[in-house]
Each structure stands twice: as C-alpha cells, then as structure tokens.
Design an enzyme around this catalytic site. Structure first.
Site, PDB file in Angstrom:
ATOM      1  CG  HIS A  22      16.193 -15.635   1.388  1.00 42.02           C
ATOM      2  ND1 HIS A  22      15.061 -16.367   1.633  1.00 42.02           N
ATOM      3  CD2 HIS A  22      16.638 -15.223   2.597  1.00 42.02           C
ATOM      4  CE1 HIS A  22      14.823 -16.394   2.933  1.00 42.02           C
ATOM      5  NE2 HIS A  22      15.770 -15.713   3.548  1.00 42.02           N
ATOM      6  CG  ASP A  28      14.698 -15.347   8.607  1.00 43.62           C
ATOM      7  OD1 ASP A  28      14.045 -14.301   8.463  1.00 43.62           O
ATOM      8  OD2 ASP A  28      15.783 -15.559   8.026  1.00 43.62           O
ATOM      9  CD  GLU A  57      13.136  -8.258   4.461  1.00 45.24           C
ATOM     10  OE1 GLU A  57      12.211  -9.091   4.508  1.00 45.24           O
ATOM     11  OE2 GLU A  57      14.110  -8.389   3.689  1.00 45.24           O
ATOM     12  CG  HIS A  58      15.956  -8.897   7.743  1.00 48.13           C
ATOM     13  ND1 HIS A  58      15.919  -9.306   6.420  1.00 48.13           N
ATOM     14  CD2 HIS A  58      14.942  -9.528   8.371  1.00 48.13           C
ATOM     15  CE1 HIS A  58      14.915 -10.152   6.258  1.00 48.13           C
ATOM     16  NE2 HIS A  58      14.299 -10.298   7.415  1.00 48.13           N
ATOM     17  CG  HIS A  81     -21.127  20.386   7.846  1.00 43.72           C
ATOM     18  ND1 HIS A  81     -21.416  20.456   6.505  1.00 43.72           N
ATOM     19  CD2 HIS A  81     -20.227  19.378   7.993  1.00 43.72           C
ATOM     20  CE1 HIS A  81     -20.705  19.535   5.863  1.00 43.72           C
ATOM     21  NE2 HIS A  81     -19.971  18.858   6.747  1.00 43.72           N
ATOM     22  CD  GLN A 110      18.324 -12.986   5.718  1.00 50.46           C
ATOM     23  OE1 GLN A 110      17.254 -12.741   5.156  1.00 50.46           O
ATOM     24  NE2 GLN A 110      18.434 -13.965   6.620  1.00 50.46           N
TER      25      GLN A 110
END
Length: 434
Positions: free
Chosen positions: A265, A365, A331-332, A424, A262
């Site tokens: 990236h 992924d 996230e992961h 109403h 990761q």
C-alpha cells in the site's frame, strides 16, 4: 525486517503499546503540519483546494466537480470481469449491512410510561476515497453501501484527480460510483478534501456535510482529528497496518504473503508478526526475501518492511503474544495458531479480526462482505470500523402520561433538590398543583 525480542519482559498493555512498532510520523505531528491548509480551505474555499492540488498533485484541476457524462462514460468503459467482481462485492457488503441494522426498542414502566429508542440516519455524508499510489474502487463500495442501507439522503464522494487521467479521478472509481447511483463527486484529495467536506465550498454549491468517513494516509487521518466537532468522523483510518499473531503451526509462506500484501500500500505501511516461535521468524524471513523481490511493487514493499513501523516480534508464549496484540490494537489482526478460537476469545482490541489460514486481509479488502475502513494507529482501542451503524444515530424518545409522571414526581423533586436545582423539581410538581 528487524526482530524485536521481548522474551522475558513483563510489560503492561501501556508499555507494550509504547514498544510496538509505529511510524516515525504520528497523527499529532501530521496535524500540526496540515493546520494551515485546513484554515486556508476554511477561508478561501475552492481557491485553496486548487492551490493544494497544484502543490501536492502537480496539476490544476479543470473542474472540482465530476460531470454525469464522465460518470456514464466510466461505467460504459468498465471491464466486464471487473464489473462482475465489483457487483459481487456490493451484494455482499449490502447483505452484511442489512443484517447488521439495529432494531428499535421500547421499554414500558407503569401504565403510560414509555422510553423507546429509534435509529435515524445522518442526513449528509462525505465519503473519502483515496488515490495516491493505488486506485481504490473497493473503498467506494465500503463507504457508499452501508450509508445507503442506513438511509443517508445526501452522499458526496471526495477523491483526488490522477495525473495520468488528465487530472480527473480514476475511471474505475467513477464507474463504481455510477453503479451505486452516486453523482456528487468532488475532485480533491488529502486534507484539503476533508476540509472541503467539513466546511463546504460555496463557490461550487457544495454544502457542508454532517459526517466524513473513509480511509486515507496519515494526513487524512490528521485532518479528521482536527475537524472533529466541526463535522462527525468515523475513525482515524490512516496508513494501513497488519498484525499477524502466529505460533509454530503457522504457514510461513502465508504469513509472509500477507505481510507483503499490506506493505504494498505505502512506504509507511506497518507489517508486524508476533510469535513465540523462533523457527517461524526464521522461516518468514526467508520467505520475505524471496517473495518481496518478486512482487510488482518490490521497492515500496521493501521500504515498508524495513521501516521502523514494521517488525518480527518474538515473545515467550501465546499469552504474551495475545497481550502484545491487545496492546497494539491493530487495524487488521490475523490469527494463525493451533488454538484460533481460544485466542479469539481473548482479543479485545482490533479493527477487524481474520481467523485462520484461509481468511487473509485481502479477503476483507474486497469480497468478504465486511468493511475495510478500519481504525489505525492504536485507535481500535476506542473506535470501530465503518459499518451501517456509523451512519445511524440512536435517539431516545420519552413519552409519559399524567398518571405515569405523577408516580415519579416526588422522587424527581427530591433528586432535583439534592443537586441544588429546585426548578427541575418545580417543572414536574407544577403539573399537579391546583
């Protein structure tokens, strides 16, 4: 990587979240920086997008739309082995999306009284596919397939041009779009792309969309935050992050390899290990030294691992590690413990969870069939990852007969008067007055 020693600290989830390693630039600060660009695109359309491309990407795009000839050429030029892998990924994401479809429901009360729920697809969706330092044909799959399964009518892909391809999008990205039958492709990146999808670009016939999805850097995530309300968004899927929760049973090489996967990236990628094992931290450090110097993007990886957003976190025990993971809301999230199923049952905040030694994030992924567009920056506390549900709107349909409404008329009138809204009640009782 730095070591964050939290042993002995009795911290709440809020305090853990504040202590957790995070990037120096957060989404709120990034939003301030891109606000003028968003406004520029709103006012000036294509001219603003071209200016942004020249400033950030270093070239003037020949056209902001991709032609069908470009797409067809990319499909023809696709490597056979890569095409096979892409088609397998498409098949698996489509299978998971089909199995995840929500089903309509009906609830019946007295005879003639019914509330049903149906699911209606969003009509027009903008799908962001990032560029930058890597090429992401996998993100085309992750965006497009669940949208197609949901039944979205109009799909627009936005992706940046690449200098090495003459300012056009990467051919593999175009090829995957071609394989999936998507031909409406905007050549734009970053915040300018998100604004273009939200406001439309009248000069080239691009209508605004109703929803924007897809991953990107922190500026993409910030643009989504700023434009929420003008357009729907999936989540703030910004710069990638991985949290590995492990104990002394974990394989240090696997842990190090996954952190590096990761970190490659982006310089700002977050790579975090939380464990109660000093020995594991020591072993992982040794593996990181060895593996990070051998990997293709060594400089980028080492910057990410050495950044303030990354750390090796030492806690007292497994329960403390679980609390840290829930506070971080990664996230992961990878689980590498001797008690994975027990730990999984205690996890409440995560974008996607990868259980065991043979479920690395890289699997998700590309080929697992799950979706890799996931909430970042702690937003997994309230946002979900991209799925077929993202593209479907639940609608309730209320259908009552005269007799069924009459059963409830007096109670509706009582409720309405209690709220100071007598009209109403009158709207109901008027149906039964002579």
């Amino acid at each position: 990587m730095r070591i964050l020693d939290l042993r002995g600290a009795q911290l709440s989830l809020k305090e853990l979240a504040e202590l957790a390693p995070r990037a120096a630039l957060d989404i709120s600060e990034a939003a301030i920086q891109i606000q003028p660009l968003i406004e520029d695109v709103r006012q000036f359309g294509t001219d603003a997008v071209i200016r942004a491309t020249e400033k950030f990407d270093g070239f003037t795009p020949s056209s902001l739309l991709v032609s069908q000839d470009e797409i067809d050429a990319a499909v023809r030029g696709l490597d056979a082995a890569l095409r096979s892998a892409i088609e397998t990924a498409i098949e698996r994401v489509r299978a998971v999306s089909n199995d995840s479809l929500a089903h309509p429901s009906e609830t019946h009360f007295e005879a003639g009284g019914k509330v049903s729920q149906r699911f209606v697809p969003v009509e027009a969706v903008g799908l962001y596919v990032p560029g930058g330092r890597a090429v992401y044909p996998s993100s085309v799959v992750m965006n497009v397939v669940p949208a197609q399964v949901a039944g979205v009518k109009r799909l627009v892909i936005a992706t940046p041009g690449q200098k090495e391809f003459g300012g056009r999008p990467h051919p593999t990205v175009l090829a995957v779009a071609g394989l999936l039958g998507v031909s409406n492709i905007l050549v734009a990146g970053g915040a300018a792309a998100i604004a273009s999808l939200a406001f439309g670009l009248e000069q080239i016939g691009l209508e605004p969309v109703d929803l924007v999805t897809g991953p990107g850097n922190i500026y993409v995530a910030a643009a989504k935050r700023l434009l929420r309300g003008q357009v729907g968004i999936d989540s703030e899927a910004g710069t990638t992050e991985i949290l590995i929760l492990a104990d002394d049973s974990a394989n240090a090489k696997f842990v190090a390899s996954d952190l590096i996967s990761q970190a490659e990236h982006d310089d700002a990628a977050a790579a975090v290990l939380v464990t109660d094992s000093e020995q594991l931290i020591s072993d992982v450090q040794e593996e990181l030294k060895k593996l990070s110097s051998q990997t293709a993007h060594s400089d980028r990886v080492q910057k990410a691992l050495g950044g303030q957003q990354s750390a090796l976190v030492l806690v007292d025990d497994l329960d403390a590690a679980i609390n840290f993971a829930n506070g971080y809301a990664a996230e992961h999230l990878e689980l590498m413990t001797a008690e994975n199923q027990s730990v999984l049952g205690k996890i409440v905040h995560a974008g996607a969870i990868f259980v065991g030694d043979y479920s690395p994030v890289s699997l998700g992924d590309y080929m697992a069939g799950s979706n890799h567009v996931l909430p970042t920056g702690g937003s997994a506390r309230f946002n979900a990852g991209l799925s077929v549900a993202t593209f479907l709107r639940p609608q309730q349909v209320i259908e009552y007969s005269r007799s069924a409404l009459e059963v409830l008329a007096a109670q509706i009138d009582t409720f309405a008067k209690a709220e100071g809204l007598p009209a109403h009640g009158d709207a109901v009782t008027a149906r039964f007055s002579s």
